[in-house]
Design an enzyme around this catalytic site. Structure first.
Site, mmCIF file in Angstrom:
data_model
loop_
_atom_site.group_PDB
_atom_site.id
_atom_site.type_symbol
_atom_site.label_atom_id
_atom_site.label_comp_id
_atom_site.label_asym_id
_atom_site.label_seq_id
_atom_site.Cartn_x
_atom_site.Cartn_y
_atom_site.Cartn_z
ATOM 1 N N TYR A 73 0.840 -1.243 0.009
ATOM 2 C CA TYR A 73 -0.185 0.089 -0.130
ATOM 3 C C TYR A 73 0.894 1.270 0.126
ATOM 4 C CZ TYR A 73 -3.601 3.530 1.157
ATOM 5 O OH TYR A 73 -4.593 4.560 1.005
ATOM 6 N N ASP A 114 9.426 3.810 0.718
ATOM 7 C CA ASP A 114 8.138 4.541 1.438
ATOM 8 C C ASP A 114 8.056 4.411 2.987
ATOM 9 O OD1 ASP A 114 5.847 5.219 2.239
ATOM 10 O OD2 ASP A 114 4.382 4.171 0.744
ATOM 11 N N LYS A 128 2.077 11.155 7.286
ATOM 12 C CA LYS A 128 1.715 11.194 8.498
ATOM 13 C C LYS A 128 1.886 11.836 9.632
ATOM 14 C CE LYS A 128 -0.420 6.832 7.245
ATOM 15 N NZ LYS A 128 -1.789 6.715 7.044
#
Ligand SMILES: Cc1ncc(COP(=O)(O)O)c(C=O)c1O
Length: 428
Positions: free
Chosen positions: A157, A235, A262
């Site tokens: 993801y 990532d 985030k």
């Protein structure tokens, strides 16, 4: 005829309905204007989601008058807890100085300095989300190499438009992808060639169930990317919180580009991509061949100000180490509870991020993690919620700085009760 597990789930759902009449009414209203009453798929839970009225520290309070310890931690973005006083002060300060500035300002310089220092990046650019950061890192890699294909892990993801099972998801941006299996060193090595622009990997696959890459796998990717002129992208949108310098620093493997997101923006909308100067400098707008990088809110003052304060005053390297040690203790205690009653369950992950899986044995790839019965996760979610403990339905636990050892002990005790009361179902 319904199975014992289905009956237990139906009974837990009924209990939930009885205790959440106001959330039910709001869900009905929401469904009139939002598909399924929802505007962020991961948040939906059956039979309908709780509706939160407010958050405070590590606590959430819902519209039906229930209080929860928040172990979801905004899927890793909410590291500061709800309304951390220093972050709130920073946002108020930013508000006083003006939002939507539409010009360069000093705060983005300070923030870029803090981010590049912490994560050892030569140059960085800001975006509004992790999805955007990954799309821009991939674009940078393609422009730099003059190639288009990318290699991605199965089950990865990397954002709303970069979501993968065995292949690209139905709403993905159209990339030409080669799919590899996490931790399959030799199989993946064979897929890396001068055809590829980039290899993108999350050093611990958060969305797939907190499955860590082996150091040897990451080292192999580093070597093969270097020898084939492929851009290696880590990532670290989720994982940068697991070590003061991110997981790249923990594993001692330096990517060419790294993406962030985030919590790094202090809890405001945020994403960033950065890394090697020779790749990133293509975004220098004074160059005649500059790559464009737009984004109305890229340098918004709320994120820039809250981000600096968060990274340098609150989530300091020492706070990062302490939080991840607390997470390690929690994961060990949960695994201890599962082992004591010999139920096929485990908490996988690293430090302050973990996922509970209804499976035993080593989970080395997302394909392994898929084998668990999702209904057991649903039952755990509803049983914990009933005891005032909020974890993600998919089993994710992301500790915030506001969660205490006592909160963790409460979670472990509740999981022990789950293992006792649901023992027969778990052993089936
Ligand atoms: C590893 C990873 N990459 C990228 C993203 C996308 O970030 P955002 O939701 O900010 O677009 C996420 C979000 O969950 C993520 O976990």
């Amino acid at each position: 005829m319904a199975s014992p597990l289905e009956l237990a789930l139906a009974e837990a759902a009924d209990r939930f309905r009885r205790k959440h009449p106001k959330a039910a009414a709001l869900h009905e209203r929401a469904c009139e204007v939002l598909p399924g009453g929802n505007t962020r798929s991961v948040l939906y839970t059956a039979p309908f989601p709780i509706r939160v009225e407010r958050g405070e520290g590590a606590r959430l309070f819902d519209v039906d008058g229930h209080e929860y310890v928040d172990f979801v931690g905004e899927y890793s973005a909410g590291i500061y807890g709800h309304s951390h006083p220093r972050i709130r002060q920073a946002v108020e300060e930013a508000l006083r100085g003006g939002v939507n500035i539409g010009a360069h300002h000093a705060r983005e310089v300070a923030f870029a300095e803090a981010v590049t220092r912490r994560f050892e990046l030569d140059l960085v650019r800001f975006t509004n989300s992790g999805t955007e950061a990954n799309m821009l890192a991939l674009a940078a890699a393609r422009a730099f190499t003059g190639r288009s294909k990318i290699l991605v892990m199965k089950g990865a993801y990397h954002g709303g438009t970069l979501s993968f099972g065995d292949g690209p998801g139905p709403v993905n941006a159209p990339y030409d992808c080669v799919m590899a299996e996490l931790n399959d060193v030799e199989g993946t090595r064979r897929l890396i060639s001068t055809d590829l622009a980039a290899v993108i990997i999350e050093p611990m696959m958060g969305g797939a169930g907190c499955l860590a890459a082996d150091r040897a796998f990451l080292q192999m990717l580093r070597e093969e990317c270097s020898s084939h002129g492929v851009v290696l992208i880590h990532d670290e949108v989720m994982t940068s919180r697991l070590h003061p310098g991110g997981l790249s620093a923990h594993f001692g493997v330096a990517p060419d580009l790294e993406t962030l997101g985030k919590y790094v923006g202090g809890g405001m909308s945020f994403g960033a991509f950065g890394g090697r100067r020779e790749i990133m400098r293509r975004f220098d707008p004074s160059r005649p061949d500059a790559l464009p990088h737009a984004g109305t809110f890229n340098n918004n003052t709320l994120t820039m100000t809250a981000g600096v304060v968060g990274l340098t005053e609150v989530f300091t390297p020492a706070a990062c180490v302490e939080l991840n040690e607390r997470g390690d203790r929690l994961r060990q205690a949960l695994n201890g509870a599962f082992a004591e009653r010999q139920v096929p369950m485990q908490a996988a992950g690293m430090g302050s991020l973990m996922t509970v899986h209804p499976l035993k044995g080593r989970l080395s790839s997302p394909a392994d993690a898929q084998k668990g019965d999702k209904r057991l996760k649903g039952l755990l979610f509803l049983d914990l919620l009933d005891q005032g403990l909020f974890i993600a339905e998919r089993g994710l636990i992301a500790l915030s700085l506001a969660v205490t050892d006592e909160d963790c002990a409460r979670l472990v005790a509740a999981v022990r009760r789950f293992v006792e009361t649901r023992h027969a179902l778990l052993m089936q």
